[in-house]
Design a protein around this motif. Structure first.
Motif, mmCIF file in Angstrom:
data_model
loop_
_atom_site.group_PDB
_atom_site.id
_atom_site.type_symbol
_atom_site.label_atom_id
_atom_site.label_comp_id
_atom_site.label_asym_id
_atom_site.label_seq_id
_atom_site.Cartn_x
_atom_site.Cartn_y
_atom_site.Cartn_z
ATOM 1 N N GLY A 211 0.810 -1.213 0.000
ATOM 2 C CA GLY A 211 0.000 0.000 0.000
ATOM 3 C C GLY A 211 0.842 1.260 0.000
ATOM 4 N N THR A 212 1.974 1.232 0.719
ATOM 5 C CA THR A 212 2.845 2.411 0.714
ATOM 6 C C THR A 212 3.499 2.605 -0.651
ATOM 7 O OG1 THR A 212 4.709 1.123 1.572
ATOM 8 C CG2 THR A 212 3.317 2.234 3.184
ATOM 9 N N PHE A 213 3.806 1.503 -1.345
ATOM 10 C CA PHE A 213 4.337 1.636 -2.707
ATOM 11 C C PHE A 213 3.285 2.249 -3.628
ATOM 12 C CE2 PHE A 213 7.677 -1.585 -1.695
ATOM 13 C CZ PHE A 213 8.761 -0.882 -2.201
ATOM 14 N N ALA A 214 2.018 1.821 -3.449
ATOM 15 C CA ALA A 214 0.945 2.381 -4.276
ATOM 16 C C ALA A 214 0.784 3.877 -3.999
ATOM 17 C CB ALA A 214 -0.363 1.642 -4.002
ATOM 18 N N THR A 215 0.885 4.249 -2.725
ATOM 19 C CA THR A 215 0.787 5.676 -2.378
ATOM 20 C C THR A 215 1.950 6.455 -2.971
ATOM 21 O OG1 THR A 215 -0.333 5.104 -0.320
ATOM 22 C CG2 THR A 215 0.596 7.311 -0.481
ATOM 23 N N ALA B 149 1.464 -0.981 -9.237
ATOM 24 C CA ALA B 149 1.535 -1.041 -7.777
ATOM 25 C C ALA B 149 0.185 -1.432 -7.189
ATOM 26 C CB ALA B 149 1.987 0.314 -7.217
ATOM 27 N N VAL B 150 -0.896 -0.905 -7.748
ATOM 28 C CA VAL B 150 -2.234 -1.239 -7.254
ATOM 29 C C VAL B 150 -2.563 -2.697 -7.550
ATOM 30 C CG1 VAL B 150 -4.702 -0.777 -7.579
ATOM 31 C CG2 VAL B 150 -3.092 1.116 -7.349
ATOM 32 N N TYR B 151 -2.127 -3.208 -8.696
ATOM 33 C CA TYR B 151 -2.370 -4.612 -9.041
ATOM 34 C C TYR B 151 -1.689 -5.531 -8.025
ATOM 35 C CZ TYR B 151 -2.282 -9.005 -11.632
ATOM 36 O OH TYR B 151 -2.421 -10.308 -11.989
ATOM 37 N N GLY C 225 -3.499 -5.380 -4.726
ATOM 38 C CA GLY C 225 -4.739 -6.158 -4.742
ATOM 39 C C GLY C 225 -4.497 -7.643 -4.581
ATOM 40 N N ALA C 226 -3.414 -8.154 -5.182
ATOM 41 C CA ALA C 226 -3.090 -9.574 -5.040
ATOM 42 C C ALA C 226 -2.751 -9.921 -3.604
ATOM 43 C CB ALA C 226 -1.928 -9.927 -5.966
ATOM 44 N N ILE C 227 -2.030 -9.034 -2.927
ATOM 45 C CA ILE C 227 -1.673 -9.288 -1.522
ATOM 46 C C ILE C 227 -2.899 -9.165 -0.629
ATOM 47 C CG2 ILE C 227 -0.218 -8.517 0.390
ATOM 48 C CD1 ILE C 227 1.848 -7.629 -1.640
ATOM 49 N N VAL C 228 -3.832 -8.287 -0.986
ATOM 50 C CA VAL C 228 -5.099 -8.216 -0.254
ATOM 51 C C VAL C 228 -5.784 -9.570 -0.256
ATOM 52 C CG1 VAL C 228 -7.449 -7.279 -0.298
ATOM 53 C CG2 VAL C 228 -5.514 -5.745 -0.590
ATOM 54 N N GLU D 203 -11.806 0.230 -2.970
ATOM 55 C CA GLU D 203 -12.375 0.105 -4.315
ATOM 56 C C GLU D 203 -13.040 1.407 -4.752
ATOM 57 O OE1 GLU D 203 -13.345 -1.656 -7.930
ATOM 58 O OE2 GLU D 203 -11.968 -2.326 -6.337
ATOM 59 N N ILE D 204 -13.771 2.035 -3.836
ATOM 60 C CA ILE D 204 -14.453 3.294 -4.168
ATOM 61 C C ILE D 204 -13.441 4.388 -4.475
ATOM 62 C CG2 ILE D 204 -15.948 5.118 -3.262
ATOM 63 C CD1 ILE D 204 -17.376 2.938 -1.630
#
Length: 310
Positions: A189-193, A214-216, A219-222, A265-266
């Motif tokens: 998440g910090t990488f995505a930010t 990064a978001v992909y 999401g996989a780790i989620v 997601e929103i």
């Protein structure tokens, strides 16, 4: 004589387990709060609102420019409170009979880590908010929050009496898996930010790689974290007569996780409005604290959570 008597009283001072629980929980709450205040700094592009340390500007210790300066300086004030709480918690741990030596060492490490946030904050400003430094700043907060939660859980065991683990070894092993997955989730998440628009200091700040990629990965780790945690909560639900308390905590953390996932997601579909991102980060820290607490309770539960024999 009076001085020696006062010194002897200080040396003989002991804190009750109930009081230490309150202090340990307050310490964890402060470390959770600073994650939110730090996120507010980044989301409002206030990371460079104060260009000097510890004062805001050279020759002006207090903020006098604009809202960005007040947001950044406010976060520094919260940091001062957190450092003080961590120091008092460590000193109190030394005066709480029955607290294990390892818990006292963790309390010391939490204090030292909170203290280290100050030079890290200075380095973030001095480096014009390089994403690597900002990322280290946040991840240190996450690690310190985990340490404070572990100390608080063990303090509960000291107050209520400790019980042997009453979940099977396999579930305790799974707790290590979902805790590691939870930390990996926060890292991703910090990488995505770092790749996204909320860099902390405006458009000129350096960013990490591709936001979509990064978001992909995030999401996989989620998914990995959700599966491992869901299995654990499923076990607690099936055998909830062993401990209603553990089941309620697990279900509560799972509920927070699902809400956080919905907000994630929103926010992605609405182009990352800062208000939703802030809620997402605050909930992430809460889910992390709950995850660590549940894992710690699997290994060292207080007797108040132990199954009632019939």
């Amino acid at each position: 004589m009076e001085a020696s008597t006062a010194l002897a009283r200080i040396r003989s001072f002991e804190l009750s387990p109930a009081r230490f629980v309150q202090l340990a929980v307050a310490n964890a709450a402060g470390l959770w709060l600073i994650v939110g205040s730090g996120a507010a700094v980044r989301l409002t592009d206030s990371g460079l609102g104060c260009r000097h340390w510890p004062g805001c500007e050279r020759g002006h210790p207090l903020p006098a420019k604009d809202s960005h300066a007040f947001v950044e300086f406010g976060n520094r004030l919260v940091g001062g409170v957190v450092i003080t709480l961590a120091l008092v918690t460590w000193l109190a741990a030394r005066r709480t009979p029955g607290l294990p030596a390892w818990a006292r060492r963790i309390a010391l490490l939490v204090f030292l880590g909170a203290l280290a946030q100050a030079p890290l904050g200075y380095l973030a400003v001095a480096s014009d908010l390089r994403w690597q430094v900002v990322m280290a700043h946040l991840l240190l907060s996450i690690v310190l929050l985990a340490g404070a939660v572990v100390v608080a859980v063990d303090a509960l065991g000291l107050r209520d009496g400790r019980s042997l683990p009453f979940v099977p070894r396999e579930l305790r092993g799974l707790a290590l898996v979902f805790t590691a997955a939870g930390f990996a989730l926060i890292v991703s998440g910090t990488f995505a930010t770092a790749a996204g628009p909320h860099s902390g200091g405006g458009e000129h700040i350096d960013r990490f790689g591709s936001l979509e990629r990064a978001v992909y990965v995030h999401g996989a780790i989620v998914g990995a974290f959700l599966l491992s945690f869901l299995f654990s909560v499923g076990y607690l639900a099936a055998y909830r007569q062993r401990s209603h308390g553990l089941f309620r905590l697990g279900a509560g953390v799972l509920g927070l996780l699902l809400v956080q996932m919905g907000i994630g997601e929103i926010q992605w579909r609405t182009e990352l409005p800062l208000e939703l991102v802030l809620v997402h980060v605050v909930l992430a820290a809460a889910v992390w604290a709950g995850t660590v607490a549940l894992a710690a309770l699997f290994f060292r539960p207080p007797s108040s959570l132990a199954p009632v024999s019939t």
